[in-house]
Write a protein that holds these residues in place. Structure first.
Motif, PDB file in Angstrom:
ATOM      1  N   MET A   1      -2.691 -34.380  -0.230  1.00 43.44           N
ATOM      2  CA  MET A   1      -2.199 -35.250   0.806  1.00 43.44           C
ATOM      3  C   MET A   1      -1.083 -34.530   1.564  1.00 43.44           C
ATOM      4  O   MET A   1      -0.248 -33.878   0.966  1.00 43.44           O
ATOM      5  N   THR A   2      -1.082 -34.651   2.892  1.00 46.10           N
ATOM      6  CA  THR A   2      -0.097 -33.981   3.726  1.00 46.10           C
ATOM      7  C   THR A   2       0.536 -34.987   4.679  1.00 46.10           C
ATOM      8  O   THR A   2      -0.165 -35.792   5.280  1.00 46.10           O
ATOM      9  N   THR A   3       1.842 -34.927   4.809  1.00 45.99           N
ATOM     10  CA  THR A   3       2.550 -35.777   5.761  1.00 45.99           C
ATOM     11  C   THR A   3       2.739 -35.009   7.055  1.00 45.99           C
ATOM     12  O   THR A   3       3.206 -33.872   7.049  1.00 45.99           O
ATOM     13  N   ILE A   4       2.375 -35.624   8.168  1.00 39.74           N
ATOM     14  CA  ILE A   4       2.550 -35.006   9.478  1.00 39.74           C
ATOM     15  C   ILE A   4       3.894 -35.442  10.023  1.00 39.74           C
ATOM     16  O   ILE A   4       4.205 -36.629  10.093  1.00 39.74           O
ATOM     17  N   VAL A   5       4.708 -34.456  10.435  1.00 40.74           N
ATOM     18  CA  VAL A   5       6.053 -34.727  10.943  1.00 40.74           C
ATOM     19  C   VAL A   5       6.187 -34.110  12.315  1.00 40.74           C
ATOM     20  O   VAL A   5       5.810 -32.967  12.545  1.00 40.74           O
ATOM     21  N   ASP A   6       6.734 -34.879  13.272  1.00 46.56           N
ATOM     22  CA  ASP A   6       7.042 -34.352  14.606  1.00 46.56           C
ATOM     23  C   ASP A   6       8.238 -33.428  14.466  1.00 46.56           C
ATOM     24  O   ASP A   6       9.330 -33.859  14.095  1.00 46.56           O
ATOM     25  N   LEU A   7       8.040 -32.132  14.753  1.00 42.56           N
ATOM     26  CA  LEU A   7       9.113 -31.157  14.553  1.00 42.56           C
ATOM     27  C   LEU A   7      10.279 -31.374  15.516  1.00 42.56           C
ATOM     28  O   LEU A   7      11.415 -31.047  15.197  1.00 42.56           O
ATOM     29  N   ALA A   8      10.007 -31.938  16.678  1.00 40.50           N
ATOM     30  CA  ALA A   8      11.076 -32.163  17.654  1.00 40.50           C
ATOM     31  C   ALA A   8      12.010 -33.287  17.227  1.00 40.50           C
ATOM     32  O   ALA A   8      13.223 -33.192  17.392  1.00 40.50           O
ATOM     33  N   GLY A  10      11.632 -35.041  14.001  1.00 38.31           N
ATOM     34  CA  GLY A  10      11.721 -35.211  12.561  1.00 38.31           C
ATOM     35  C   GLY A  10      11.089 -36.502  12.073  1.00 38.31           C
ATOM     36  O   GLY A  10      11.132 -36.821  10.897  1.00 38.31           O
ATOM     37  N   GLN A  11      10.471 -37.234  12.973  1.00 38.94           N
ATOM     38  CA  GLN A  11       9.864 -38.513  12.639  1.00 38.94           C
ATOM     39  C   GLN A  11       8.519 -38.290  11.949  1.00 38.94           C
ATOM     40  O   GLN A  11       7.709 -37.472  12.374  1.00 38.94           O
ATOM     41  N   GLY A  12       8.274 -39.032  10.884  1.00 38.56           N
ATOM     42  CA  GLY A  12       6.985 -38.972  10.201  1.00 38.56           C
ATOM     43  C   GLY A  12       5.927 -39.654  11.043  1.00 38.56           C
ATOM     44  O   GLY A  12       6.118 -40.773  11.502  1.00 38.56           O
ATOM     45  N   LEU A  13       4.801 -38.961  11.266  1.00 34.82           N
ATOM     46  CA  LEU A  13       3.746 -39.515  12.112  1.00 34.82           C
ATOM     47  C   LEU A  13       2.590 -40.091  11.311  1.00 34.82           C
ATOM     48  O   LEU A  13       1.824 -40.888  11.820  1.00 34.82           O
ATOM     49  N   GLY A  14       2.429 -39.657  10.066  1.00 34.86           N
ATOM     50  CA  GLY A  14       1.347 -40.188   9.255  1.00 34.86           C
ATOM     51  C   GLY A  14       1.027 -39.278   8.091  1.00 34.86           C
ATOM     52  O   GLY A  14       1.626 -38.232   7.906  1.00 34.86           O
ATOM     53  N   VAL A  15       0.065 -39.705   7.313  1.00 36.76           N
ATOM     54  CA  VAL A  15      -0.378 -38.955   6.142  1.00 36.76           C
ATOM     55  C   VAL A  15      -1.868 -38.679   6.297  1.00 36.76           C
ATOM     56  O   VAL A  15      -2.626 -39.553   6.710  1.00 36.76           O
ATOM     57  N   VAL A  16      -2.280 -37.452   6.001  1.00 35.42           N
ATOM     58  CA  VAL A  16      -3.693 -37.099   6.094  1.00 35.42           C
ATOM     59  C   VAL A  16      -4.216 -36.723   4.711  1.00 35.42           C
ATOM     60  O   VAL A  16      -3.482 -36.248   3.857  1.00 35.42           O
ATOM     61  N   ASP A  17      -5.506 -36.933   4.534  1.00 34.03           N
ATOM     62  CA  ASP A  17      -6.132 -36.633   3.251  1.00 34.03           C
ATOM     63  C   ASP A  17      -7.585 -36.235   3.509  1.00 34.03           C
ATOM     64  O   ASP A  17      -8.201 -36.672   4.469  1.00 34.03           O
ATOM     65  N   TYR A  24      -6.170 -31.355  10.602  1.00 34.74           N
ATOM     66  CA  TYR A  24      -4.738 -31.057  10.747  1.00 34.74           C
ATOM     67  C   TYR A  24      -4.493 -29.550  10.735  1.00 34.74           C
ATOM     68  O   TYR A  24      -3.778 -29.020  11.567  1.00 34.74           O
ATOM     69  N   ARG A  25      -5.119 -28.845   9.780  1.00 31.53           N
ATOM     70  CA  ARG A  25      -4.950 -27.380   9.698  1.00 31.53           C
ATOM     71  C   ARG A  25      -5.483 -26.696  10.946  1.00 31.53           C
ATOM     72  O   ARG A  25      -4.879 -25.762  11.467  1.00 31.53           O
ATOM     73  N   THR A  26      -6.621 -27.189  11.458  1.00 32.10           N
ATOM     74  CA  THR A  26      -7.204 -26.605  12.663  1.00 32.10           C
ATOM     75  C   THR A  26      -6.275 -26.792  13.849  1.00 32.10           C
ATOM     76  O   THR A  26      -6.034 -25.853  14.619  1.00 32.10           O
ATOM     77  N   VAL A  27      -5.736 -27.990  14.009  1.00 35.00           N
ATOM     78  CA  VAL A  27      -4.815 -28.262  15.117  1.00 35.00           C
ATOM     79  C   VAL A  27      -3.563 -27.397  14.986  1.00 35.00           C
ATOM     80  O   VAL A  27      -3.090 -26.827  15.968  1.00 35.00           O
ATOM     81  N   CYS A  28      -3.038 -27.262  13.779  1.00 35.88           N
ATOM     82  CA  CYS A  28      -1.861 -26.412  13.570  1.00 35.88           C
ATOM     83  C   CYS A  28      -2.157 -24.964  13.922  1.00 35.88           C
ATOM     84  O   CYS A  28      -1.345 -24.284  14.557  1.00 35.88           O
ATOM     85  N   THR A  29      -3.339 -24.479  13.542  1.00 36.94           N
ATOM     86  CA  THR A  29      -3.720 -23.101  13.827  1.00 36.94           C
ATOM     87  C   THR A  29      -3.812 -22.846  15.328  1.00 36.94           C
ATOM     88  O   THR A  29      -3.380 -21.805  15.817  1.00 36.94           O
ATOM     89  N   TRP A  30      -4.370 -23.797  16.064  1.00 38.32           N
ATOM     90  CA  TRP A  30      -4.619 -23.628  17.487  1.00 38.32           C
ATOM     91  C   TRP A  30      -3.548 -24.275  18.361  1.00 38.32           C
ATOM     92  O   TRP A  30      -3.727 -24.362  19.576  1.00 38.32           O
ATOM     93  N   TRP A  31      -2.426 -24.723  17.796  1.00 35.83           N
ATOM     94  CA  TRP A  31      -1.473 -25.522  18.566  1.00 35.83           C
ATOM     95  C   TRP A  31      -0.959 -24.817  19.810  1.00 35.83           C
ATOM     96  O   TRP A  31      -0.834 -25.429  20.873  1.00 35.83           O
ATOM     97  N   LYS A  32      -0.657 -23.518  19.740  1.00 40.65           N
ATOM     98  CA  LYS A  32      -0.140 -22.817  20.926  1.00 40.65           C
ATOM     99  C   LYS A  32      -1.142 -22.892  22.074  1.00 40.65           C
ATOM    100  O   LYS A  32      -0.760 -23.151  23.218  1.00 40.65           O
TER     101      LYS A  32
END
Length: 63
Positions: A1-8, A10-17, A24-32
């Motif tokens: 389980m991973t908690t998604i946090v807005d880095l700007a 610090g607010q928790g946005l949700g939990v993914v499973d 989530y990993r794909t979006v993080c990889t391609w975020w730029k």
């Protein structure tokens, strides 16, 4: 389980499973790249369309 946090903020946005974690990993990889699309609206759509047209012409030429 991973908690998604807005880095700007610090607010928790949700939990993914499970499958959501892969997304989530794909979006993080391609975020730029995603961010560039959001900000500029620039895509590679025209280049991809030209490449597809060239491939179709090659297929037709082979008979």
């Amino acid at each position: 389980m991973t908690t998604i946090v807005d880095l700007a903020t610090g607010q928790g946005l949700g939990v993914v499973d499970g499958h959501d974690h892969k997304l989530y990993r794909t979006v993080c990889t391609w975020w730029k790249e995603i961010e560039v699309l959001i900000i500029t609206g620039a895509t590679t759509g025209k280049v991809e369309a030209i490449n597809t047209a060239i491939k179709n012409i090659k297929r037709t030429a082979r008979g």
